[in-house]
Design an enzyme around this catalytic site. Structure first.
Site, PDB file in Angstrom:
ATOM      1  CD  GLU A  71      -2.685   1.298   2.523  1.00  0.00           C
ATOM      2  OE1 GLU A  71      -3.449   2.287   2.671  1.00  0.00           O
ATOM      3  OE2 GLU A  71      -2.624   0.365   3.352  1.00  0.00           O
ATOM      4  CG  ASN A 129      -5.218   4.961   0.850  1.00  0.00           C
ATOM      5  OD1 ASN A 129      -5.992   4.112   1.268  1.00  0.00           O
ATOM      6  ND2 ASN A 129      -3.933   4.965   1.168  1.00  0.00           N
ATOM      7  CD  GLU A 161      -5.725  -0.123   0.198  1.00  0.00           C
ATOM      8  OE1 GLU A 161      -5.894   0.581   1.227  1.00  0.00           O
ATOM      9  OE2 GLU A 161      -4.883  -1.041   0.127  1.00  0.00           O
ATOM     10  CG  ASP A 191      -8.886   1.412   3.425  1.00  0.00           C
ATOM     11  OD1 ASP A 191      -8.500   0.360   3.961  1.00  0.00           O
ATOM     12  OD2 ASP A 191      -8.270   2.482   3.523  1.00  0.00           O
ATOM     13  CD  GLU A 248      -6.870  -1.869   6.782  1.00  0.00           C
ATOM     14  OE1 GLU A 248      -6.067  -0.947   6.548  1.00  0.00           O
ATOM     15  OE2 GLU A 248      -8.091  -1.706   6.901  1.00  0.00           O
TER      16      GLU A 248
END
Length: 298
Positions: A71, A129, A161, A191, A248
């Site tokens: 990420e 993101n 995301e 997300d 996560e």
């Protein structure tokens, strides 16, 4: 390099910035000064000077420790205060509508690096993101399409995301924009699943290929609670929808084992690695298994 016109560098006198950042009473500590930062002018200057840098955090196989994707996260390499995290600048960027500028800056850095790694024989997937509010901009989507069509690597190696930033459902415009991006071959990820306003509704509205289970669920798996039941059902939901699930906040071997035994395959968290600069990852990824715990070593 394709960057929106608003990313063009604009000169500004350094002494003006010094006054902005250091014009504080002498009795304030550095932490107190930082608490007052940043102003919109400070962030704008940082964007113009390209002080915002891509950091990456690996996603890893919960059983083997293998790392095939990361990420991309933003860090501010501040000339006076060092490396600053998103908490010091994201709210300002949201207010000033500068998140698009940040996305393009991170993307330019990261895609160039992905090509470099590929030339060395390793294809690393990359996730960026993107908030729902950004999807209202045709300009952003058009720029993204233009830039990504020029990327020489498979666009299936890229993920957006999508972060929730409001209680309303995804409007028709947002769904249309997401479908445009999905048709390019990009993967879409929901997300922080389980903590937003209407995550289940999002799954029905948007062609996601991945769910990221919020770290809040990971923290309470070692105490008697309803969390494990919710996690098991989320895993089943992802399987039924043919989506990948990423857990996560994996910070302990016990958490890794538990989620692996429950059927989760991919994790992200400090157990494997904290976010790191791209050049550090280039060295790290040569031997990630010494950092990522594997079941065979437990």
């Amino acid at each position: 390099m394709l960057t929106p016109p608003s990313l063009a560098l604009i000169s500004s006198p350094p002494h003006h910035r010094q006054r902005t950042l250091l014009g504080q009473p002498d009795n304030l500590s550095v932490s107190e000064v930082l608490a007052k930062l940043p102003s919109a002018d400070d962030v704008q200057w940082g964007l113009r000077r390209r002080e915002f840098v891509s950091y990456v955090q690996p996603k890893f196989d919960l059983r083997t420790g293998q790392v095939n994707s990361v990420e991309v996260l933003a860090r501010w390499h501040h000339p006076l205060y060092g490396v600053l995290g998103p908490a010091t600048f994201i709210s300002v960027m949201e207010h000033e509508k500068w998140l698009d500028k940040l996305l393009f800056e991170l993307m330019e850095q990261s895609l160039a690096w992905q090509i470099k790694l590929h030339d060395q024989g390793k294809l690393i997937g990359m996730a960026f993101n993107l908030s729902l509010s950004q999807l209202m901009s045709d300009t952003l989507i058009n720029c993204l399409e233009t830039r990504l069509r020029r990327h020489p690597l498979p666009l299936s190696s890229l993920t957006l995301e999508i972060t929730e930033d409001g209680p309303s459902s995804v409007c028709a415009t947002s769904v249309e924009q997401l479908n445009r991006l999905r048709l390019l071959g990009i993967r879409l990820s929901l997300d922080d699943f389980g903590t937003g306003y209407s995550s289940l509704l999002r799954l029905c509205q948007v062609p996601f290929s991945e769910i990221k289970l919020a770290k809040e669920f990971t923290q309470f798996t070692d105490v008697p609670s309803r969390y494990p039941a919710v996690i098991r059902n989320t895993l089943a939901l992802a399987a039924d929808l043919d989506m990948q699930l990423v857990v996560e906040g994996i910070e302990t071997v016990a958490q890794q084992n538990l989620f692996s035994d429950m059927g989760a395959k991919i994790g992200q968290g400090f157990l494997c690695a904290k976010p790191m600069a791209i050049d550090a990852f280039e060295r790290w990824v040569q031997n990630p298994y010494s950092y990522c715990q594997t079941r065979s070593a437990i």
